[in-house]
Design a protein around this motif. Structure first.
Motif, PDB file in Angstrom:
ATOM      1  N   ASN A  11       3.277 -21.469   5.013  1.00 59.51           N
ATOM      2  CA  ASN A  11       3.966 -22.513   4.255  1.00 59.51           C
ATOM      3  C   ASN A  11       4.784 -21.888   3.131  1.00 59.51           C
ATOM      4  N   THR A  13       6.467 -23.019   0.668  1.00 51.50           N
ATOM      5  CA  THR A  13       6.707 -24.250  -0.103  1.00 51.50           C
ATOM      6  C   THR A  13       6.004 -24.159  -1.462  1.00 51.50           C
ATOM      7  N   SER A  16       2.705 -27.492  -0.601  1.00 49.80           N
ATOM      8  CA  SER A  16       1.865 -27.803   0.557  1.00 49.80           C
ATOM      9  C   SER A  16       0.473 -28.174   0.066  1.00 49.80           C
ATOM     10  N   SER A  50       6.856 -29.452   2.714  1.00 47.38           N
ATOM     11  CA  SER A  50       5.521 -30.030   2.851  1.00 47.38           C
ATOM     12  C   SER A  50       5.613 -31.413   3.471  1.00 47.38           C
TER      13      SER A  50
END
Ligand code: HH2
Length: 272
Positions: A11, A13, A16, A50
């Protein structure tokens, strides 16, 4: 029983639900991908947005800034195949162009139906996932006639769409979308009756890693849900899943080795 693939989650991000911010820095995300590959991941799933309940959307430009360098570096490594976890045409186009070979779309190509033409042209594998509603509101009173029948009918219609757009049916995976517009009981029912999705004639991908139903059932915080994740995935495997999307690859690999040995007696004989 067939050996299942393990899809390792990366991920990239800030938000997440279980590892937000940990791998937003591309170097850290790349290093994490290499670790997951070394632990035995069969596929690496790279995502830059996400989908947790309440998550805010990001632009395609921002998503691409996040995932582009990570996909490029991991493709360059020549390790496991790379999946791009996106619902956006521009992001998918760039990632497939850089060498990713699978599209994992939590909207099953409803957000941007043009993805189907792209995948048909590129001949990539495609994961079509069920979600009720959209991430921002999906957990507000989800309701089904029969959750398994409804998920199955949805996936059948998305397979039909994908094939009508020229995607080779043999490259399609289906995924019940654990936690995407589902109560705890819906999630449990999908585990119990996962085998019914095999009637769609496509292999089943499954993603329950660290999800909130595990927290709700056990009280465990998001960073303490490995035991529940393993139990959920082993049962999903026993009930027909052939790709397991997890954050913790090494323990899943070990659990799966035992599950495979128990459920496939011949594998054990040849191993001894
Ligand atoms: N779950 C998440 C994201 N992508 N893709 C598939 N095919 N199946 C899933 O169950 C699935 C998925 C959510 O998990 P995660 O990526 O860890 O969280 P976030 O969306 O908050 O980044």
């Amino acid at each position: 029983m067939e050996r299942a693939r393990i899809m390792g989650v990366i991920n990239v991000t800030p938000d997440s639900f279980s590892d937000g911010g940990e791998f937003l820095d591309p170097d850290r995300a790349i290093a994490h991908g290499r670790e997951l590959a070394a632990e035995g991941a069969d596929v690496l799933d790279v995502g830059g947005e996400s989908t947790r309940p309440g998550a805010e959307a990001v632009t395609a430009e921002e998503e691409l800034v996040r995932v582009g360098p990570v996909v490029e570096a991991l493709v360059h490594d020549g390790g496991p195949p790379i999946s791009i976890d996106t619902s956006k045409l521009g992001v998918a186009e760039a990632a497939l162009g850089a060498g990713a070979t699978m599209l994992n779309d939590v909207t099953a190509m409803r957000a941007e139906p043009e993805l189907a033409g792209l995948c048909a042209q590129r001949g990539c594998e495609v994961v079509l996932m069920h979600m009720l509603g959209v991430p921002r509101t999906m957990q507000e009173h989800p309701a089904y006639e029969d959750v398994v029948d409804d998920v199955k009918a949805f996936l059948a219609s998305r397979i039909e769409f994908a094939v009508s757009e020229g995607i080779d049916e043999g490259r399609i995976w289906v995924d019940p979308g654990i936690g995407f517009g589902k109560t705890v009981e819906h999630n449990l029912e999908l585990h119990r009756r996962l085998g019914e999705l095999s009637e769609l004639g496509r292999p089943i991908a499954f993603g329950s890693s660290r999800k909130s139903f595990i927290g709700k059932l056990t009280g465990a915080d998001v960073d303490k849900r490995l035991g529940g994740t393993i139990a959920s995935n082993v049962i999903a495997y026993a009930n027909g899943a052939s790709m397991l999307r997890v954050h913790d690859v090494a323990p899943m690999r070990q659990a799966l080795a035992i599950a495979e040995a128990i459920l496939t007696p011949r594998t054990r004989e040849s191993a001894s």
